[in-house]
Design an enzyme around this catalytic site. Structure first.
Site, PDB file in Angstrom:
ATOM      1  N   GLU A  66       0.838  -1.203   0.000  1.00 44.83           N
ATOM      2  CA  GLU A  66       0.000   0.000   0.000  1.00 44.83           C
ATOM      3  C   GLU A  66       0.872   1.253   0.000  1.00 44.83           C
ATOM      4  O   GLU A  66       1.579   1.535   0.967  1.00 44.83           O
ATOM      5  CB  GLU A  66      -0.918  -0.004   1.227  1.00 44.83           C
ATOM      6  CG  GLU A  66      -1.839  -1.210   1.313  1.00 44.83           C
ATOM      7  CD  GLU A  66      -2.718  -1.370   0.079  1.00 44.83           C
ATOM      8  OE1 GLU A  66      -3.379  -0.388  -0.309  1.00 44.83           O
ATOM      9  OE2 GLU A  66      -2.725  -2.477  -0.509  1.00 44.83           O
ATOM     10  N   LYS A 197      -7.261 -15.221  17.204  1.00 47.94           N
ATOM     11  CA  LYS A 197      -7.495 -14.659  15.865  1.00 47.94           C
ATOM     12  C   LYS A 197      -8.869 -14.057  15.688  1.00 47.94           C
ATOM     13  O   LYS A 197      -9.484 -14.159  14.623  1.00 47.94           O
ATOM     14  CB  LYS A 197      -7.202 -15.714  14.799  1.00 47.94           C
ATOM     15  CG  LYS A 197      -5.704 -15.973  14.764  1.00 47.94           C
ATOM     16  CD  LYS A 197      -5.263 -16.952  13.737  1.00 47.94           C
ATOM     17  CE  LYS A 197      -3.755 -17.210  13.955  1.00 47.94           C
ATOM     18  NZ  LYS A 197      -3.284 -18.361  13.238  1.00 47.94           N
ATOM     19  N   ASP A 271       2.867 -14.478  12.542  1.00 44.16           N
ATOM     20  CA  ASP A 271       1.646 -14.997  11.933  1.00 44.16           C
ATOM     21  C   ASP A 271       0.733 -13.813  11.607  1.00 44.16           C
ATOM     22  O   ASP A 271       0.103 -13.230  12.481  1.00 44.16           O
ATOM     23  CB  ASP A 271       0.951 -15.953  12.907  1.00 44.16           C
ATOM     24  CG  ASP A 271      -0.265 -16.621  12.278  1.00 44.16           C
ATOM     25  OD1 ASP A 271      -0.667 -16.229  11.161  1.00 44.16           O
ATOM     26  OD2 ASP A 271      -0.818 -17.532  12.912  1.00 44.16           O
ATOM     27  N   HIS A 363      -1.502   9.617  -0.596  1.00 46.61           N
ATOM     28  CA  HIS A 363      -1.940   8.464  -1.375  1.00 46.61           C
ATOM     29  C   HIS A 363      -1.905   8.792  -2.863  1.00 46.61           C
ATOM     30  O   HIS A 363      -1.463   8.006  -3.686  1.00 46.61           O
ATOM     31  CB  HIS A 363      -3.349   8.050  -0.951  1.00 46.61           C
ATOM     32  CG  HIS A 363      -3.374   7.389   0.381  1.00 46.61           C
ATOM     33  ND1 HIS A 363      -3.679   8.051   1.537  1.00 46.61           N
ATOM     34  CD2 HIS A 363      -3.081   6.109   0.744  1.00 46.61           C
ATOM     35  CE1 HIS A 363      -3.602   7.199   2.562  1.00 46.61           C
ATOM     36  NE2 HIS A 363      -3.243   6.028   2.108  1.00 46.61           N
TER      37      HIS A 363
END
Lengths: 378, 378, 378, 378
Positions: A66, A197, A271, A363
């Site tokens: 990004e 998670k 992870d 951006h």
């Protein structure tokens, strides 16, 4: 699992580099290997951290696709560093597994819960026998009718410990099954109550992984010069954001923890799916009595390790080494403090860009003109 | 941002491959580039999907460093395929941006909110003028004292649209600032109420990205043969998990959406930080009247794209092409349906491993013995 | 239900007053009547409200057994009145019922959802035929696998409408069952998704009952003179409270809405069990640019009526009449605005007592020495 | 507070009964007294409870103005009694107060938190010196940047203890202020983190008041005969309701705890505003292996007392005495177990009426025809 035999050969581009793309390299990390994806890594910094474990000035590796992300974290890091650095502290560390047992009725469940309390020592012994590293810190018990939920919290050293606590808790369950005066109808080693998670209110009240806090004081003049905003503007924005978080039922109140977490986890072989539970916490931006900006982040579930998972893979290990001090690689505590520090940097930078109406600006530039674009990062 | 000049040369291993590691390749994706990390990709499947956009049998690329993950999804996918496949539907698609305006008091806020309602057409025109692809679907307004929050929802075509809706909403805000009968004291294009990269109760009630649902019916005999559990065992586990989710204040009720989401997003160049908001939803495992397993997943915030972000990078593009039917690359709708399908596969496989007390088993084998290990995946 | 015959005669004290304790008076409000409990009513005020429906200065009846409660609301009301009164607005009004239908699978559910959208007019006609007062505003539909949840929102005039919307929605369901192209396996008129008598994140995002907002600006000097605190002290407290709400997973962020709501509902014959869903919202205490206190409350689920339930009982009706302007009794909109105004008064008074370290003080005095105690209410 | 002098005389009906309406009776319960409202009380039962503290068959007083409420609870109670009664257990009891301290920065906060841990004994002594009844069970500490939140949990005997813990915690705070090595900038005895009168995820994870659980097994034939539903129908409904609760961000998953809680609290002189925090919990309806209905409720925040508040008022005391066994009035533990039992009765009855499509039926009859109506209560 059956082998998949008739799949067409994977696209050559995924396996172009024989050295790094040797399937053997990844044999313990993935099944049905067909190659690797490459994620570009940028570095954000310098970032001065006064932690308990992380002490020094860091260049933080962030893997992302990004545009403007690294630039934004980097300008936040530089601001903090210019202001003298941030404080960071690991406040708690524990990995949890939450088994559930189903009994006939409430009477049996209360009998079992009592037995667990009275037999904590033997349960601990059973759990800790499974690993040299797992240490059982606590067993919580919650009764819901004929369900008994346990909350088993462990210290797991330098490992994230997700698998370690599974093995330990299986042994603990086996001990209960063998010796408790009532026998459950069924059980599972994980009930969905550990927070594994997933984002849960429980995350904020407890700890899973490392609970870490970072704060910094930024003089008003420096803030205005570098980010074109005042402490009062950031504090006013914080109030709108706090209300927005409440109105929308958000777990915690923060801006974009996920960006830094995903990028850091990815770069260092953590992870990355843990972002689902780690990207929760509380950011606060306030005006200090002397008019400076007071900024802090509280993150209850940072899950980082220096062993296991993807941490030992060649590129991930190389990225982590950027954080070494001298010969010594960073400990898991140090990684957690660096994560909190870089997250703090990002929250300040992001909020400033929103207040200065420059959110889209970077951006635009970075995404369209590329990383050489001059100008204002978001 | 200042250039970082004095950083020691990055470790050679990160830039070993000149072809794929040319900084120019990543110029629009990252700043301060120092190389790439490589994440191994495994494939899970075959997975038969009867979607609206995704129709066919897929091998799904998953990038992960966690042993047993691909194996578990793959066994779920094979089970579904053997049972005749799953249904999947994109039910809604919208990307949201939520600006906030601070006025003097409630009177002014209600005046502004009324003006927004009456001038929706001009606001839409301003927003849509910023892009050929953005279409403003709805403007919601919430008043909180002197704060006015807008909820601007857009269709963004094949792009995820996170930046597109920022630009469009900035234009919408400018229109309001120029023409509304009351002037806000301050405003920001994002208030923290859009749900951007965070888990919120709002996610389940609304949609950000694509809302997608998938279900499957698995005959009891097949389930028992392949996964060593009965539908009743899975349904009983689901009840304990539903209660666990409620007790812990979890957003939604699901097992491990994050695993598939992170691995799929990573493999196909999606923004992996979106896992923070995507890994939310509702899984249900039930016994159908005829005794089969009924399984479904509901995911309100799947954020996938076929253009923008990392989707065009070489390795990511290569991984996405695995999902092409004939010449045609998959659409964003198709990606969303495939995501729901593979997530469904994983929920069944995971729950079965918990009920059959095999949860740790595959982790043991794959992590210790590597991908050639025989035996039972988790 | 069987009659209970052999119960010992109820204690005389519950039925002492023949006039007010005639069972016939309560015949439509309770079964197995044995007498009445008496709850003392105090009045708080004067409270100047600039609402859309409530315009004037009120003495608000509050029924409670908790010492210091009326005193605290009264001092807040007097402060607001002295500062020129508060603004209040009903922003939305709707009563919701949320039926659920279980189909065979996702395919059928999507078929049914489509049918609902295309047959909104006939469903509306069926629903509205059940009452002169119910008007169906909207039908929302959410698909979760083989479950279809509808969200039916009605205008219900001066009634709270909880029963009215049940009857209307039953008719709507019957229409669907008779005409939809797919037949559900089962259904229920309420799925638990309407928010009926429970606190939910949905409450803040939507409206059940009346959504109402009130705000006031209190000059700093007045605040200091009356409540011994500064606007900055209240704003600083608000920040700690906002963080506390987030950390604990509280629905909304507020201090003690429940106190005013329970006392007002009880005094005026509303359904006091609705406190469970009404006591949710957002309080904000801020420093205005000129240094005054800006205070506002946002309450999305105020459930008040002027007909039905206990509103027509003799003592409750008498209490409500205290809120009449001239001959005219207050409308439900006026009641809602008065509720928001008195809640605002209480939030200011409570927070001030916490900041001035006088929280326990009034409780001490009033509870021990009774209502004639001099001194500072909390 | 100023006396309100010029208010017109209150309506005569509120003060009709000189004996019960003597202002002196309520002097310690309300200020600005103008009379009483009367709420009709019905009784539900018989209800057989096998608790630890509540042992026997009860007729439960419920004060409400909502038709059909008492009838519905009564039919549930009779069903449970016919099935042999329910089990109930108080599992924990603690009243909490959560002060907050603001320091200069994270360094000071961690210093203070450490001091609290090391000086728990002196803090306990200070707190417990304020009351013969308060016993400090635990002090939790949470750091959020420069904020330190304490969670002080007390045993408070037969009192609800809301004021008792305020006094005790003020003393604890004073001790900290006098002796801690760092001085806070400001503090408040309650930060909004105790959960006082609000619904929070924390409620489910911890206890405030009494945590109590009740369960019952109802033979299928009895259920069908009395309530015209099967266990499978109730279990299927429960699944739709569990999903609905999750989808809407509801705290816990339950039907209508608020109805029983408000009616019971009101009848027995408890603080009815506590319904806001008490009406939270988890109901489960399941099919037992032998085909019977297994039903349970888990309520983490039941706040009941036998002294203080309105418990000593004449009519409230009279209602409570209905629950005496022999000479002995019920203890707070017994009240909590009775509450859980009657709530369980209501959940079964309500769910059955929804499944049998009789939800509106009783409301129709009782509200329109009064309590003599024949027929089926909801």
């Amino acid at each position: 699992m059956e082998r998949i035999r008739h799949l067409a050969p994977p696209p050559a581009v995924l396996v172009a580099d024989p050295a790094l793309d040797d399937p053997a390299t990844y044999e313990r990390n993935v099944e049905n290997f067909i190659g690797t994806v490459r994620v570009p890594v940028g570095i954000a910094g310098p970032l001065a951290v006064h932690g308990s474990a992380a002490r020094g000035t860091y260049y933080v590796p962030l893997a992302t696709t990004e545009a403007a992300l690294v630039a934004s974290y980097s300008r936040g890091a530089q601001l903090i560093t210019r202001a003298g650095g941030c404080t960071a502290r690991v406040l708690d560390a524990r990995m949890r597994r939450a088994p559930v047992f189903t009994f006939a009725d409430l009477r049996e469940t209360t009998t079992a819960a009592l037995w667990v309390r009275e037999n904590a020592a033997r349960l601990r012994a059973a759990a800790e026998a499974t690993s040299r590293h797992a240490r059982l810190l606590e067993i919580g018990a919650t009764i819901e009718g004929n369900h008994l939920y346990l909350d088993c919290a462990y210290a797991t050293g330098e490992a994230a410990g997700q698998n370690m606590v599974t093995f330990a808790t299986e042994a603990l369950c086996a001990e209960l099954l063998a010796h408790a005066p009532v026998r459950p109808r069924s059980f599972a080693v994980e009930s969905n109550a550990s927070g594994d998670k997933k984002a849960a209110a429980q995350s904020l009240l407890g700890t899973r992984g490392r609970r870490v806090c970072a704060d910094a004081v930024i003089p008003a003049a420096l803030l205005e010069e570098r980010l074109r905003v005042t402490p009062a503007m950031l504090a006013a924005y914080w109030r709108t954001g706090a209300v927005a978080a409440s109105m929308t039922g958000t777990i915690g109140m923060q801006g974009m923890y996920a960006n830094a977490l995903a990028a850091f986890y990815l770069a260092t072989g953590q992870d990355v799916a843990c972002v689902a539970e780690s990207a929760v916490g509380i950011t606060r931006l306030d005006v200090a009595p002397d008019g400076a900006l007071y900024a802090c982040v509280t993150m209850p579930s940072v899950i980082v390790a220096t062993v296991g998972g993807g941490t030992g893979l060649p590129t991930q290990r190389a990225a982590s080494r950027l954080l070494s001090r001298g010969e010594e690689p960073p400990s898991a505590d140090a990684l957690a403090e660096i994560v909190a520090a870089i997250v703090l940097a990002g929250e300040i930078s992001l909020t400033a860009s929103l207040c200065a109406h420059e959110f889209s600006c970077a951006h635009h530039r970075f995404a369209r003109e590329g990383a050489n674009a001059a100008g204002v990062p978001a």
